[in-house]
Design an enzyme around this catalytic site. Structure first.
Site, short mmCIF file in Angstrom:
data_model
loop_
_atom_site.label_atom_id
_atom_site.label_comp_id
_atom_site.label_asym_id
_atom_site.label_seq_id
_atom_site.Cartn_x
_atom_site.Cartn_y
_atom_site.Cartn_z
N CYS A 295 0.83 -1.24 -0.17
CA CYS A 295 -0.08 -0.16 -0.30
C CYS A 295 1.05 1.08 -0.18
O CYS A 295 1.24 1.83 -0.84
CB CYS A 295 -0.58 0.24 0.84
SG CYS A 295 -2.20 1.01 1.19
N ARG B 5 -7.87 8.59 -8.41
CA ARG B 5 -6.96 7.96 -7.71
C ARG B 5 -6.41 6.23 -8.92
O ARG B 5 -7.58 6.03 -9.41
CB ARG B 5 -7.83 7.72 -6.67
CG ARG B 5 -7.43 8.62 -5.16
CD ARG B 5 -8.44 8.03 -3.91
NE ARG B 5 -7.14 7.84 -3.01
CZ ARG B 5 -6.58 7.51 -2.76
NH1 ARG B 5 -5.76 9.24 -2.07
NH2 ARG B 5 -5.58 6.56 -1.65
N HIS C 110 -2.66 -3.33 -1.98
CA HIS C 110 -3.10 -2.94 -0.57
C HIS C 110 -3.64 -3.91 1.19
O HIS C 110 -4.52 -4.80 0.13
CB HIS C 110 -3.68 -1.49 -0.61
CG HIS C 110 -4.99 -1.60 -0.17
ND1 HIS C 110 -6.08 -0.66 -0.48
CD2 HIS C 110 -6.26 -2.79 -0.28
CE1 HIS C 110 -7.31 -0.51 -0.46
NE2 HIS C 110 -7.01 -1.46 -0.53
#
Lengths: 438, 257
Positions: B99, B136, B207
């Site tokens: 992550c 994102r 992540h």
């Protein structure tokens, strides 16, 4: 003129939808009205004496706003309430359209509106002077859509900067982020919390988000914890838990868990400030309240009793799991876990590792994992056990098969426990009782 | 008589860097060791830890953090602790950073707002957030490990998980990628690289719970740790990974891999 056109278009749409039973929770009427007039909500409210109550938070919005609505109706008030899930601006607009007369007038006393945490900033722009805003809690939830907890808190704080002093804020005083949010608004804020017996000297769990001081950034000291990051806290900089006025005796038949006692105290505080009633008198307004869809809802299907627990995030799941022994009166039962990863559930299922699924083994005779992410769920359960047998975890990808297996396994009178994410609950409910919504 | 192996795990700031199910990696790693009779001890690397303790660690793990927490972490990590971690990695101690934590192990990270955050410089990478309005990198992701052969057959070499990062990471001249992107964005959405490796340290954008669905990576790290610590190769007893295999197969089919 524009607003009139927006309203009529929405109203016609709403009548049409109702006539043909196209879905109770439709957001289309509001969507159309807002497309025609972006200021539709503000304008339809401005000509009316209706008092709005906004309920926002990660968990408990539906239960709390249903309770407030129930209480207001019992107090002989007329109330508009947006149905679950229709909690963006278009859902709010739809509820107002439905509640208005054909002339476009809102004659009800109250509008109780549950609002999505990310839509709050927009909704508060459209409803600039609500009667009350209820802040329930702020947990990590669907980071794939919403981003981080601090970012949401910062946006909420900004949105509150223009709120008039006549608006009552009803705030969960056990949540540090929310206490910080309302810090400069003490004179208009009422804090609620969990009953004392729910707060214990325990270690914080893995589902915590806000254990650092929002003022100075140091780690908060927790004297007592109810669940997740909620509790009695203080910091060396002086930031600390506020004075909380809370009902100690909050219970309703078939209504278990600390999180529900928070919901109930939030609803009671709201009823008490909006109706100017003392908390005891407000408490009586909730007699006879029944849980909303999937919230510890009991159904009878396939010759078995089922208790449906909807959970959408780590804090919610942990709370559901903790409420089970209370619901089962400490007996054991078959547990069905439904994990989906569609957009309403959140497309990222990583959060299941923050849930204390280890606690499920205490009351589960059998565990069945199912849903779009059957195997993710089953792997999580496999690692809950000391030994590598995983015998008690069955992965059944087909939901129908999973439910019929559960019904077959459970021979006793004890209800089957069904824990599910949002769309998993909808699907399971349809298979069990034949329709999606009530 | 066989040696009883034991592994000391250092977990970077469990309170601050555990955004989304990161502990799934620790749970999986420890249980898989325990089921093979390998003992593990877990030590949090946080503000209460004396930096000298890091010297005793056989494996270092780091998860993700939100921006505010990232700042708190770097404030505490600077100085002795950074130096101790750098020395360990240089000596070949295996590490896994998932992550957001690889960003902290690179040269620097430029957030969307605020000052550049200097990293530990272990990985030859730099990370930049292209701006608050830029989307994102979010979604399910599949990759193929190119650093080393994790398993015996091709699908074992595949990794599957979820990514959610605002920053874009660029590899420096000396940096080697961990995997090739098959589905998803990877380091920067452009060059098809995923993560970075240096000696026995792995960094990747996957992540939260990376190891649960990639047990071959977990076992690979375990073997490396034993090699580095005891100087001997170890054959790990096979475990029933039926659920893991089913999970991987289902997801590969769904993503058309």
């Amino acid at each position: 003129m524009r607003t009139r056109l927006a309203f009529l278009s929405g109203k016609i749409m709403d009548v049409f939808i109702r006539l043909f039973h196209l879905g109770a929770g439709s957001t289309w009427p509001g969507e159309i009205a807002l497309r025609i007039d972006a200021f539709f909500i503000r304008r339809i409210l401005s000509g009316s004496k209706i008092r709005t109550i906004i309920v926002v938070g990660t968990n408990g919005k539906t239960t709390t706003s249903s309770m407030i609505t129930y209480g207001l109706v019992k107090a002989k008030k007329t109330v508009i309430h947006n149905p679950e899930g229709a909690n963006l601006a278009n859902g709010v607009a739809s509820a107002l359209i439905r509640g208005a007369t054909l002339g476009g007038t809102l004659t009800s006393d109250f509008a109780v509106l549950e609002v999505d945490e990310n839509a709050f900033t927009q909704v508060i722009r459209d409803i600039p002077s609500p009667s009350a805003v209820v802040f329930l809690n702020l947990f990590r939830d669907q980071l794939d859509r919403y981003g981080e907890v601090h970012a949401i808190a910062a946006r909420w704080k900004e949105a509150l900067s223009n709120i008039p002093s006549t608006t009552k804020l009803v705030v969960n005083g056990d949540d540090p982020q929310l206490v910080f949010l309302s810090k400069d608004k003490a004179s208009q804020t009422t804090y609620f919390g969990a009953p004392q017996k729910d707060k214990k000297k325990i270690q914080l769990g893995h589902d915590v988000d806000s254990i650092y001081c929002p003022v100075c950034g140091k780690k908060l000291t927790y004297d007592l914890v109810s669940y997740s990051h909620l509790g009695v806290f203080h910091c060396t900089c002086g930031f600390k838990s506020p004075f909380i006025s809370t009902n100690e005796e909050v219970s309703l038949p078939g209504f278990a868990g600390v999180y529900n006692r928070y919901n109930m105290n939030g609803a009671l505080a709201t009823l008490s400030v909006t109706l100017r009633k003392n908390p005891h008198a407000a408490r009586e307004l909730l007699d006879g309240f029944a849980p909303a869809f999937g919230r510890q809802e009991r159904v009878n299907a396939r010759g078995r009793d089922w208790i449906l627990l909807l959970s959408k995030n780590p804090a919610g799941f942990n709370q559901s799991i903790q409420a089970v022994p209370e619901l089962l009166q400490n007996k054991k039962s078959t547990v069905v876990l439904i994990l989906n990863d569609r957009i309403p559930d959140g497309t990222d299922v990583s959060w299941i590792w923050d849930v204390e699924f280890e606690n499920v083994s205490r009351f589960a005779t059998d565990i069945i994992a199912t849903g779009d992410r059957t195997y993710d769920m089953a792997i999580r359960m496999k690692y809950c056990f000391e030994k590598e047998d995983g015998e008690r975890v069955e992965a059944i990808a087909n939901l129908e098969e999973a439910l019929s297996t559960a019904a077959k396994k459970q021979s006793s009178e004890v209800p089957i426990i069904l824990l599910a994410t949002y769309t998993g609950m909808l699907d399971a409910r349809e298979l069990l009782v034949g329709k999606k919504l009530l | 008589m066989k040696t009883t192996y034991s592994i000391t795990i250092g977990w970077l700031y469990p309170d601050l860097m555990s955004t989304y199910g990161d502990r799934g990696n620790i749970i999986t790693f420890r249980k898989r060791c325990a089921w093979r009779g390998i003992q593990t001890t877990l030590i949090p690397i946080d503000s209460s830890l004396n930096a000298e303790k890091i010297g005793e660690m056989d494996f270092i793990f780091g998860g993700g953090s939100q921006d505010l927490e990232q700042e708190l972490v770097m404030r505490d990590l600077k100085g002795k602790k950074s130096e101790a971690i750098r020395q360990k990695i240089e000596k070949g101690t295996p590490a896994l950073f998932v992550c957001g934590s690889p960003q902290l192990m690179g040269h620097y990270y430029e957030p969307a707002e605020g000052k550049r955050i200097e990293g530990l410089g272990i990985f030859d990478i730099t990370s930049v957030h292209p701006g608050i309005d830029m989307p994102r990198c979010i979604g399910n992701t599949v990759g193929s490990v190119i650093w080393d052969n994790l398993g015996t057959s091709e699908p074992d070499n595949f990794i599957v998980g979820f990514e959610n990062h605002g920053g874009r990471t660029y590899l420096g001249k000396t940096a080697k990628p961990f995997a090739r992107v098959i589905r998803g964005y990877g380091n920067n959405g452009v060059d098809k690289t995923e993560g970075v490796v240096y000696k026995n340290a792995i960094g990747c954008y996957y992540h939260g719970p990376f190891l649960p669905k990639n047990p071959s990576v977990s076992d690979f790290i375990t073997r490396r740790i034993i090699e580095v610590k005891y100087g001997e190769k170890i054959d790990l007893a096979p475990l029933s990974d039926a659920l893991e295999n089913a999970a991987r197969k289902t997801l590969f089919e769904r993503f058309g891999v």
